[in-house]
Design an enzyme around this catalytic site. Structure first.
Site, short mmCIF file in Angstrom:
data_model
loop_
_atom_site.label_atom_id
_atom_site.label_comp_id
_atom_site.label_asym_id
_atom_site.label_seq_id
_atom_site.Cartn_x
_atom_site.Cartn_y
_atom_site.Cartn_z
CG ASP A 2 -2.05 1.14 1.22
OD1 ASP A 2 -2.07 1.72 -0.02
OD2 ASP A 2 -2.67 1.25 2.21
CG ASP A 61 -3.21 3.85 -3.68
OD1 ASP A 61 -4.10 3.00 -4.23
OD2 ASP A 61 -3.35 4.68 -2.87
CD GLU A 62 -5.63 -1.04 -1.37
OE1 GLU A 62 -5.24 -1.60 -0.60
OE2 GLU A 62 -6.42 -0.30 -1.57
#
Length: 363
Positions: free
Chosen positions: A8, A102-103
């Site tokens: 993350d 983003d993860e």
């Protein structure tokens, strides 16, 4: 035993802006449009110290942090950076399940140490993108995601099998996947406050109270999460909702909430690489009844102005019929095309030269 890593990125949008504008280093930064109905998309950790959070109205964020620096979002840049990060993931495994820009989850069971893989990925991201990421390592997806959030920013947390029971028992129920505000309230009504409280309930009771989700809560409170890391997972929809502190009793108030929802929705579509054609409006009234309306476009809904126009068309005075509104939601469904990946993968993976064959799951 599976080795699952959850990566993350730390305050992703804000971190990209600080990276590209060194004058922002150390400042309270929020990525948001400075408009009457703007909302915060991401806040730096300096801003979070003042209570600034994602999805917060920009006006409220400025009240909490008057010296907050607002930076307009650059979604095209965030997508490019995400491609670089995703390329790093594929250096270590083909089993990558992106959740957003983003993860992602990674199944690295083929490697002898999930911890060393996570450490190598973090180092590669720092080198390739000049950004920090937090990583969680465990034997299932639920615990890996939980671990990645425990020591942000730039953290690396491992939850070992022998630690899982005690950690889950102490968790508040809202930390469990699938427990939103409404389910949390229902759980509290039954005096279910922690993982230990859930674990004490029978499967039949939990399914009676919460339907199909009850079986999920029973499994996860016992540390069981058999969901695979699925590289081909197809999202059925991407959406946002807002429950209002005070019910909206006037149509103009409900209509005025739509721009903020659209501003939250569009970056989520970008993060998910989701190109859907149908916009769905959800309304929950003060009496808890729910109504939805849908409209379908010939082309994917990628333009905020187009989405807002359709949202205005769906929300009509006749639809509300004078009823007070408790919640509004917008979601995009009907995926048209597959996610686009423009990443160029390197020829050789980095960071694996330090691994040894006898390395256990954790150090």
């Amino acid at each position: 035993m599976r080795r699952i890593v959850h990566i993350d990125m730390d305050a992703f949008y804000a971190s990209v802006e600080v990276r590209d504008q060194p004058k922002l280093i150390g400042l309270a930064v929020a990525v948001a449009h400075q408009s009457k109905r703007g909302v915060v998309l991401t806040a730096s950790y300096e801003a979070r110290q003042y209570g600034v959070r994602s999805a917060m109205p920009t006006s409220l964020a400025l009240q909490k942090c008057p010296h907050l620096t607002l930076v307009p979002p650059r979604m095209d840049v965030y997508k490019q950076v995400s491609d670089v990060i995703r390329a790093v993931f594929f250096q270590y495994t083909d089993l990558v399940e992106p959740l957003s820009l983003d993860e992602a989850y990674l199944d690295v069971s083929q490697h002898p140490s999930g911890t060393l893989i996570a450490r190598a990925i973090k180092a590669d991201i720092q080198r390739e993108a000049r950004l920090t990421a937090s990583a969680g390592v465990s034997f299932n997806k639920f615990l890996a995601k939980l671990a990645s959030d425990m020591h942000k920013p730039d953290g690396l947390t491992v939850i070992r099998p022998e630690q899982a029971d005690a950690l889950i028992a102490a968790l508040p129920v809202e930390a469990f996947h699938g427990v939103g505000p409404a389910t949390k309230s229902r759980m509290h009504d039954r005096r279910l406050f922690t993982g230990a409280d859930l674990k004490r309930q029978s499967l039949s009771d939990l399914t009676h109270w919460f339907g199909a989700q009850g079986a999920h809560f029973h499994r996860i409170s016992h540390g069981i999460d058999e969901r695979p890391v699925d590289p081909d997972r197809e999202r059925k929809s991407v959406g946002v909702e807002r429950t209002f502190e005070d019910d909206l009793s006037v149509f103009a108030e409900a209509q005025a909430a739509l721009p903020g929802l659209v501003e939250l929705l569009m970056p989520r579509l970008t993060r998910a690489d989701y190109h859907g054609r149908s916009l769905v409006l959800k309304i929950k009234f003060a009496d808890r009844t729910v109504l939805t309306r849908r409209v379908t476009s010939a082309a994917p809904l990628l333009d905020a102005a187009k989405v807002l126009t359709l949202a205005y068309e769906l929300l009509t005075p006749e639809l509300l019929a004078g009823r007070a509104v408790r919640l509004l939601g917008l979601s995009v469904q009907n995926q048209l095309v597959a996610p686009i990946s423009g990443a160029q993968l390197p020829l050789f993976p980095r960071g694996l030269d330090t691994l040894s064959r006898d390395q256990p799951l954790v150090k």
